[in-house]
Design a protein around this motif. Structure first.
Motif, PDB file in Angstrom:
ATOM      1  N   ALA A 128       0.837  -1.202   0.000  1.00  0.00           N
ATOM      2  CA  ALA A 128       0.000   0.000   0.000  1.00  0.00           C
ATOM      3  C   ALA A 128       0.870   1.250   0.000  1.00  0.00           C
ATOM      4  O   ALA A 128       1.976   1.263   0.556  1.00  0.00           O
ATOM      5  CB  ALA A 128      -0.920   0.013   1.219  1.00  0.00           C
ATOM      6  N   TRP A 129       0.366   2.286  -0.646  1.00  0.00           N
ATOM      7  CA  TRP A 129       0.946   3.611  -0.512  1.00  0.00           C
ATOM      8  C   TRP A 129       0.506   4.188   0.834  1.00  0.00           C
ATOM      9  O   TRP A 129      -0.671   4.120   1.186  1.00  0.00           O
ATOM     10  CB  TRP A 129       0.487   4.537  -1.629  1.00  0.00           C
ATOM     11  N   ALA A 130       1.444   4.742   1.570  1.00  0.00           N
ATOM     12  CA  ALA A 130       1.150   5.235   2.911  1.00  0.00           C
ATOM     13  C   ALA A 130       1.534   6.710   3.039  1.00  0.00           C
ATOM     14  O   ALA A 130       2.215   7.274   2.183  1.00  0.00           O
ATOM     15  CB  ALA A 130       1.912   4.410   3.958  1.00  0.00           C
ATOM     16  N   ASP A 131       1.082   7.300   4.114  1.00  0.00           N
ATOM     17  CA  ASP A 131       1.484   8.661   4.482  1.00  0.00           C
ATOM     18  C   ASP A 131       2.845   8.552   5.153  1.00  0.00           C
ATOM     19  O   ASP A 131       2.949   8.498   6.372  1.00  0.00           O
ATOM     20  CB  ASP A 131       0.421   9.259   5.421  1.00  0.00           C
ATOM     21  N   TYR A 132       3.889   8.492   4.337  1.00  0.00           N
ATOM     22  CA  TYR A 132       5.231   8.219   4.854  1.00  0.00           C
ATOM     23  C   TYR A 132       6.280   9.015   4.098  1.00  0.00           C
ATOM     24  O   TYR A 132       6.001   9.613   3.053  1.00  0.00           O
ATOM     25  CB  TYR A 132       5.541   6.731   4.769  1.00  0.00           C
ATOM     26  N   TRP A 133       7.492   9.041   4.630  1.00  0.00           N
ATOM     27  CA  TRP A 133       8.627   9.677   3.970  1.00  0.00           C
ATOM     28  C   TRP A 133       9.403   8.576   3.249  1.00  0.00           C
ATOM     29  O   TRP A 133      10.260   7.911   3.812  1.00  0.00           O
ATOM     30  CB  TRP A 133       9.511  10.396   4.989  1.00  0.00           C
ATOM     31  N   GLY A 134       9.084   8.362   1.994  1.00  0.00           N
ATOM     32  CA  GLY A 134       9.644   7.238   1.260  1.00  0.00           C
ATOM     33  C   GLY A 134      11.122   7.408   0.970  1.00  0.00           C
ATOM     34  O   GLY A 134      11.562   8.469   0.525  1.00  0.00           O
ATOM     35  N   SER A 135      11.888   6.352   1.209  1.00  0.00           N
ATOM     36  CA  SER A 135      13.315   6.377   0.884  1.00  0.00           C
ATOM     37  C   SER A 135      13.572   5.974  -0.557  1.00  0.00           C
ATOM     38  O   SER A 135      14.650   6.228  -1.094  1.00  0.00           O
ATOM     39  CB  SER A 135      14.091   5.453   1.834  1.00  0.00           C
ATOM     40  N   ARG A 136      12.573   5.332  -1.186  1.00  0.00           N
ATOM     41  CA  ARG A 136      12.682   4.980  -2.606  1.00  0.00           C
ATOM     42  C   ARG A 136      11.705   5.822  -3.432  1.00  0.00           C
ATOM     43  O   ARG A 136      12.104   6.608  -4.270  1.00  0.00           O
ATOM     44  CB  ARG A 136      12.377   3.489  -2.815  1.00  0.00           C
ATOM     45  N   TRP A 137      10.436   5.627  -3.190  1.00  0.00           N
ATOM     46  CA  TRP A 137       9.409   6.323  -3.951  1.00  0.00           C
ATOM     47  C   TRP A 137       8.862   7.462  -3.075  1.00  0.00           C
ATOM     48  O   TRP A 137       7.879   7.305  -2.367  1.00  0.00           O
ATOM     49  CB  TRP A 137       8.301   5.355  -4.363  1.00  0.00           C
ATOM     50  N   ASN A 138       9.527   8.593  -3.162  1.00  0.00           N
ATOM     51  CA  ASN A 138       9.186   9.731  -2.303  1.00  0.00           C
ATOM     52  C   ASN A 138       8.295  10.700  -3.077  1.00  0.00           C
ATOM     53  O   ASN A 138       8.710  11.293  -4.072  1.00  0.00           O
ATOM     54  CB  ASN A 138      10.470  10.421  -1.832  1.00  0.00           C
ATOM     55  N   TYR A 139       7.061  10.849  -2.606  1.00  0.00           N
ATOM     56  CA  TYR A 139       6.105  11.711  -3.306  1.00  0.00           C
ATOM     57  C   TYR A 139       6.643  13.128  -3.458  1.00  0.00           C
ATOM     58  O   TYR A 139       6.500  13.758  -4.521  1.00  0.00           O
ATOM     59  CB  TYR A 139       4.775  11.787  -2.544  1.00  0.00           C
ATOM     60  N   GLN A 140       7.226  13.648  -2.387  1.00  0.00           N
ATOM     61  CA  GLN A 140       7.701  15.035  -2.412  1.00  0.00           C
ATOM     62  C   GLN A 140       8.804  15.229  -3.454  1.00  0.00           C
ATOM     63  O   GLN A 140       8.849  16.267  -4.140  1.00  0.00           O
ATOM     64  CB  GLN A 140       8.216  15.440  -1.026  1.00  0.00           C
ATOM     65  N   LEU A 141       9.672  14.240  -3.585  1.00  0.00           N
ATOM     66  CA  LEU A 141      10.768  14.348  -4.541  1.00  0.00           C
ATOM     67  C   LEU A 141      10.237  14.354  -5.974  1.00  0.00           C
ATOM     68  O   LEU A 141      10.683  15.154  -6.814  1.00  0.00           O
ATOM     69  CB  LEU A 141      11.756  13.199  -4.343  1.00  0.00           C
ATOM     70  N   PHE A 142       9.281  13.471  -6.265  1.00  0.00           N
ATOM     71  CA  PHE A 142       8.653  13.487  -7.585  1.00  0.00           C
ATOM     72  C   PHE A 142       7.961  14.829  -7.841  1.00  0.00           C
ATOM     73  O   PHE A 142       8.093  15.426  -8.908  1.00  0.00           O
ATOM     74  CB  PHE A 142       7.632  12.358  -7.703  1.00  0.00           C
ATOM     75  N   ALA A 143       7.206  15.296  -6.854  1.00  0.00           N
ATOM     76  CA  ALA A 143       6.434  16.530  -7.029  1.00  0.00           C
ATOM     77  C   ALA A 143       7.332  17.747  -7.179  1.00  0.00           C
ATOM     78  O   ALA A 143       6.939  18.745  -7.808  1.00  0.00           O
ATOM     79  CB  ALA A 143       5.490  16.714  -5.843  1.00  0.00           C
TER      80      ALA A 143
END
Length: 379
Positions: free
Chosen positions: A217-232
């Motif tokens: 699942a996608w979670a409300d987390y600070w991803g070390s691989r797939w980081n939403y903020q980094l993509f955005a």
């Protein structure tokens, strides 16, 4: 090679002698612990054989004079969610359990022996690695979210501030949840991440992320691989849907993907994309999608079934389920997901094989595959 998921808890004497199997089920039993007062033996247990994403139950067995007495009982009976981890209270009168729930990790208190449960830590993000203070009420744990890398927290307040200075220089819009009616008429949920300096008058391209597992699942987390903020941060709207098969929405929802890799999840993803494409600040002519493992499988599947995207990225994806059966180190996985071996159920392997739809591929695609991915081998 792993050809089954059968893991048992063994008991032995202090000198290591006299070992014997305590659990005898066909699923995975793990994380055994004695209560501090020695009156309980607890462990986590999956019931079904050959399935790595079964509901993980908290089991207890009473002990007296160093011996186990009575039949084991499930402390989480009637619950549809899984226990990810747990720890005993110092007085042995409760257990604190980490529960994955709708894209977040909450902490529940489970009283013993009544098994009454109540929320101890919630409010967003992932709350894990729980330790209990001597008073049985002070909880120290790791907290993270989409706008916060992991820090040590206690009872809802941060103790450590390792990342404060770095975060102060960043514009990190908070993650937003959204929902829609997906396959089977079920409620399906996802996340939206806006870019820094977001302007509602502009029209932004979209990166559509597809998780692996497939029971993840996608979670409300600070991803070390797939980081939403980094993509955005590159000027994209990021969308991520927890389709049928995702964890944290009840076991029935998780089970739905097995033998249905290409229909229910795909329907969810397309309906979720419809919602995103209608947003006034989205440029629906510039949509891209990316995924790894099962997410990579779905990228290949999308390529054979729609031309909605301008570009696709597949990372270590399953391209041919028959080949995966013959090369993966997790032999039981493919058999469970496809209802048997290719020799016994070849039609289902072919039905959900992206290979069989390559003639429809038109969208440009970046393919990345690792030589050391033994789960989804390069072959």
């Amino acid at each position: 090679m792993a050809d089954n998921t059968n893991v048992d808890v063994y008991l032995m004497g202090p000198d290591g002698g006299g070992s014997r199997a305590f659990t005898t089920g066909k699923g995975a039993d793990n994380t055994p612990r004695f209560s501090p007062d020695g009156k309980w033996l607890s462990w986590l247990s999956m019931e079904r054989a050959g399935f790595e994403a079964d509901r993980q139950r908290l089991m207890l067995a009473g002990r007296s004079d160093g011996r186990t007495v009575g039949q084991p009982v499930e402390a989480t009976a009637g619950w549809t969610l899984s226990v990810s981890a747990y720890t005993w209270c110092p007085d042995s009168k409760c257990v604190y359990a980490v529960i994955e729930e709708r894209g977040r990790d909450n902490v529940y208190r489970i009283d013993v022996p009544s098994f009454h449960r109540s929320v101890a830590v919630s409010g967003g993000g992932l709350n894990t690695n729980v330790n209990v203070g001597p008073d049985g009420k002070t909880l120290v744990y790791l907290h993270q979210s989409d706008i916060q890398p992991p820090e040590v927290w206690a009872n809802g307040k941060p103790l450590s501030h390792v990342n404060d200075q770095a975060l102060a220089a960043l514009d990190l819009p908070p993650l937003e949840a959204y929902g829609f009616v997906g396959a089977l008429g079920d409620s399906v949920f996802g996340w939206l991440q806006k870019p820094p300096g977001f302007d509602p008058a502009k029209h932004y391209p979209v990166i559509y992320l597809i998780h692996g597992g497939p029971q993840g699942a996608w979670a409300d987390y600070w991803g070390s691989r797939w980081n939403y903020q980094l993509f955005a941060s590159r000027g994209y709207i990021v969308a991520a849907v927890n389709f049928h098969g995702s964890t944290g929405y009840g076991q029935k929802f998780t089970d739905a993907i097995s033998q249905h890799w290409g229909d229910y999840p795909y329907a969810d993803l397309m309906r979720g994309l419809d919602v995103v494409a209608r947003l006034p600040y989205v440029d629906s002519t510039r949509l891209g999608a990316a995924g790894a493992s099962y997410g990579g499988y779905m990228i290949y599947w999308i390529a054979g079934h729609t031309n909605r995207f301008k570009v696709l990225v597949a990372h270590d994806g399953v391209f041919n389920p028959v080949s995966m059966f013959g090369t993966t180190e997790e032999l039981w996985f493919v058999s469970w997901e496809y209802g048997g071996t290719p020799y016994a159920n070849r039609p289902l392997y072919e039905k959900w094989s992206p290979l069989d739809f390559v003639s429809n591929w038109k969208t440009p695609m970046l393919i990345v595959h690792s030589q050391l991915d033994y789960r989804v081998d390069l072959s």
